[in-house]
Design a protein around this motif. Structure first.
Motif, mmCIF file in Angstrom:
data_model
loop_
_atom_site.group_PDB
_atom_site.id
_atom_site.type_symbol
_atom_site.label_atom_id
_atom_site.label_comp_id
_atom_site.label_asym_id
_atom_site.label_seq_id
_atom_site.Cartn_x
_atom_site.Cartn_y
_atom_site.Cartn_z
ATOM 1 N N VAL A 141 16.097 -78.471 65.534
ATOM 2 C CA VAL A 141 15.655 -77.740 66.728
ATOM 3 C C VAL A 141 14.902 -78.685 67.670
ATOM 4 O O VAL A 141 15.118 -78.680 68.888
ATOM 5 N N CYS A 142 14.032 -79.513 67.091
ATOM 6 C CA CYS A 142 13.259 -80.456 67.911
ATOM 7 C C CYS A 142 14.179 -81.469 68.596
ATOM 8 O O CYS A 142 13.939 -81.866 69.744
ATOM 9 N N GLN A 143 15.235 -81.883 67.893
ATOM 10 C CA GLN A 143 16.189 -82.791 68.523
ATOM 11 C C GLN A 143 16.830 -82.157 69.754
ATOM 12 O O GLN A 143 16.993 -82.802 70.799
ATOM 13 N N GLN A 144 17.170 -80.872 69.629
ATOM 14 C CA GLN A 144 17.782 -80.176 70.763
ATOM 15 C C GLN A 144 16.773 -79.981 71.903
ATOM 16 O O GLN A 144 17.126 -80.104 73.068
ATOM 17 N N PHE A 145 15.515 -79.694 71.538
ATOM 18 C CA PHE A 145 14.483 -79.618 72.575
ATOM 19 C C PHE A 145 14.328 -80.971 73.265
ATOM 20 O O PHE A 145 14.102 -81.049 74.475
ATOM 21 N N GLY A 146 14.421 -82.050 72.476
ATOM 22 C CA GLY A 146 14.321 -83.383 73.071
ATOM 23 C C GLY A 146 15.418 -83.641 74.081
ATOM 24 O O GLY A 146 15.176 -84.184 75.167
ATOM 25 N N ILE A 147 16.641 -83.224 73.724
ATOM 26 C CA ILE A 147 17.769 -83.388 74.650
ATOM 27 C C ILE A 147 17.518 -82.582 75.929
ATOM 28 O O ILE A 147 17.744 -83.067 77.049
ATOM 29 N N ASN A 176 14.959 -68.092 73.447
ATOM 30 C CA ASN A 176 16.157 -67.810 72.652
ATOM 31 C C ASN A 176 15.981 -68.225 71.191
ATOM 32 O O ASN A 176 16.398 -67.507 70.273
ATOM 33 N N VAL A 177 15.372 -69.391 70.977
ATOM 34 C CA VAL A 177 15.167 -69.859 69.599
ATOM 35 C C VAL A 177 14.228 -68.919 68.862
ATOM 36 O O VAL A 177 14.466 -68.554 67.700
#
Length: 324
Positions: A160-166, A35-36
Motif C-alpha cells: 500500500v505504501c509503495q502505491q502511495f509513493g507512486i 478508498n483504501v
C-alpha cells in the motif's frame, strides 16, 4: 497445511487485486486514502488512516485522512520523527524501508474520541518510499486491544505504501511540470513584451530627437505655432516613454514578488471617467462610448493597477486603430 496456505494466498491476491483496482479508480492521494480505508478497514481492524507528506518548505504535514480516529493526538510529531529517521537512513545509504513501522505509545485518557475511552488508540507509522527516497509517512490507527498485525498484513501495508509513493511522486511530477510550463509561458510573455517595448521605445525617441533637432536649427525661422508643435511632440513622447519605463519597472517588481494587489471597492464609472479624462488628448479623433449599467455596485479592485491596465489598452487602441 496446503489448503490453509492456498486460502491465504487467495486472500492476499484478492487484496492486491482490489488495491490495484482502487488505483485505477482514483490515484489522487486524498481519494486513495479514502478508498483504501473503506476497502480494508475491517480486514486490518483500522480505526483511522492518515497520510503525511512534506509541503513546499519540506515540512511534514497531514495530506489526507479517513476514519473515526483519523487525527490521533501527537501523531504528526511521531510521523515527523519517522520521516527524519528514513531521511537519515537514505542519506547514510541504508535501506529506509527497514526503519519502520514504529508503534506509538497509547494516547492519554481523555484525549481521544469519547466513544473510545475504554480502548485507547495506537498508531503505527510506515515510511513511504520511491526508489529508496522517503516521500511521506502512512499512519494506521488501531485500538490498543487489537491483535498485532501478522506478517501478511504488514507485507500488504508495505505494498500500500509503495502505491502511495507512486501517487505522491506523480503529484510531485505534475506540480513540477505545471510550474515549468508556467515559467516557460512567463518567459515567452516577457520576451514578447520586451521585444514590443524595444520597438515602442524607438518611435518616441526618434520623435523627440527629430523635434529637438528641428528646434535647434537656427537658420530656419520657425513660427511660434511650429515651435509649439515641436515642444508638444517632445512632451507627448516623453509621457509615452514614462509609461513604457513604468511598465518595465512593474515587470521587475512582479518578478521580485513585490506587487501585492490592494483591493478596495470602487465604482467603475468613476474609474473610467478618470482614465478617459487623463487620456482625452489621445482620444480627440476617436469616438468613445461608455456603457455601464446604473445598478452596477462598486467592485473590489486595485485602483492603481486597473487604471494602468485600462490606460495601456486605450493607448494601444489609439496607436493601432484608424481614426474616426
Amino acid at each position: 497445511g496446503r489448503a490453509d496456505e492456498a486460502r491465504r494466498r487467495e486472500r492476499e491476491a484478492t487484496a492486491l487485486y482490489t488495491l490495484n483496482s482502487l488505483i485505477v479508480w482514483g490515484d489522487e492521494p486524498g481519494v486513495f486514502v479514502t478508498n483504501v480505508y473503506r476497502a480494508f478497514a475491517t480486514d486490518l481492524s483500522l480505526e483511522g488512516l492518515v497520510l503525511y507528506a512534506p509541503n513546499s518548505l519540506g515540512e511534514l504535514v497531514e495530506l489526507a485522512s479517513e476514519g473515526r480516529l483519523a487525527r490521533p493526538v501527537e501523531a504528526l510529531e511521531y510521523a515527523c520523527r519517522e520521516f527524519k529517521v528514513t531521511q537519515q537512513a537514505a542519506v547514510e545509504g541504508r535501506d529506509p524501508g527497514k526503519t519502520g513501522p514504529r508503534a506509538l505509545v497509547r494516547q492519554r485518557p481523555g484525549s481521544v474520541h469519547p466513544h473510545f475511552n475504554d480502548d485507547l488508540p495506537e498508531s503505527m507509522f510506515f515510511p513511504i518510499l520511491v526508489e529508496y527516497r522517503p516521500v511521506g509517512v502512512l499512519a494506521i490507527i488501531r485500538l490498543a486491544g487489537t491483535p498485532d498485525l501478522n506478517e501478511t498484513q504488514r507485507r500488504f501495508l508495505r505494498v500500500v505504501c509503495q502505491q502511495f509513493g507512486i501517487a505522491l511522486d506523480r503529484v510531485r511530477l505534475h506540480h513540477e511540470a505545471a510550474e515549468a510550463a508556467a515559467l516557460r509561458r512567463s518567459e515567452e510573455v516577457k520576451t514578447a513584451f520586451l521585444n514590443s517595448v524595444t520597438h515602442d521605445l524607438r518611435t518616441p525617441l526618434a520623435m523627440i530627437k527629430a523635434s529637438a533637432g528641428s528646434l535647434r536649427q537656427r537658420e530656419v525661422d520657425w513660427t511660434d505655432e511650429e515651435r509649439d508643435s515641436f515642444a508638444g511632440s517632445i512632451e507627448r513622447n516623453v509621457d509615452r516613454l514614462d509609461v513604457i519605463v513604468a511598465n518595465l519597472l512593474d515587470i521587475s517588481r512582479i518578478d521580485a514578488g513585490m506587487v501585492h494587489p490592494e483591493r478596495q471597492y470602487y465604482p467603475l464609472p468613476m474609474l473610467l471617467d478618470d482614465v478617459l479624462g487623463r487620456l482625452g488628448p489621445l482620444l480627440a479623433d476617436f469616438p468613445v462610448t461608455i456603457d455601464v449599467p446604473d445598478e452596477l455596485p462598486p467592485v473590489p479592485i486595485d485602483y492603481v493597477a486597473i487604471d494602468r491596465v485600462l490606460s495601456n489598452l486605450i493607448e494601444n487602441v489609439t496607436r493601432h486603430t484608424p481614426t474616426g
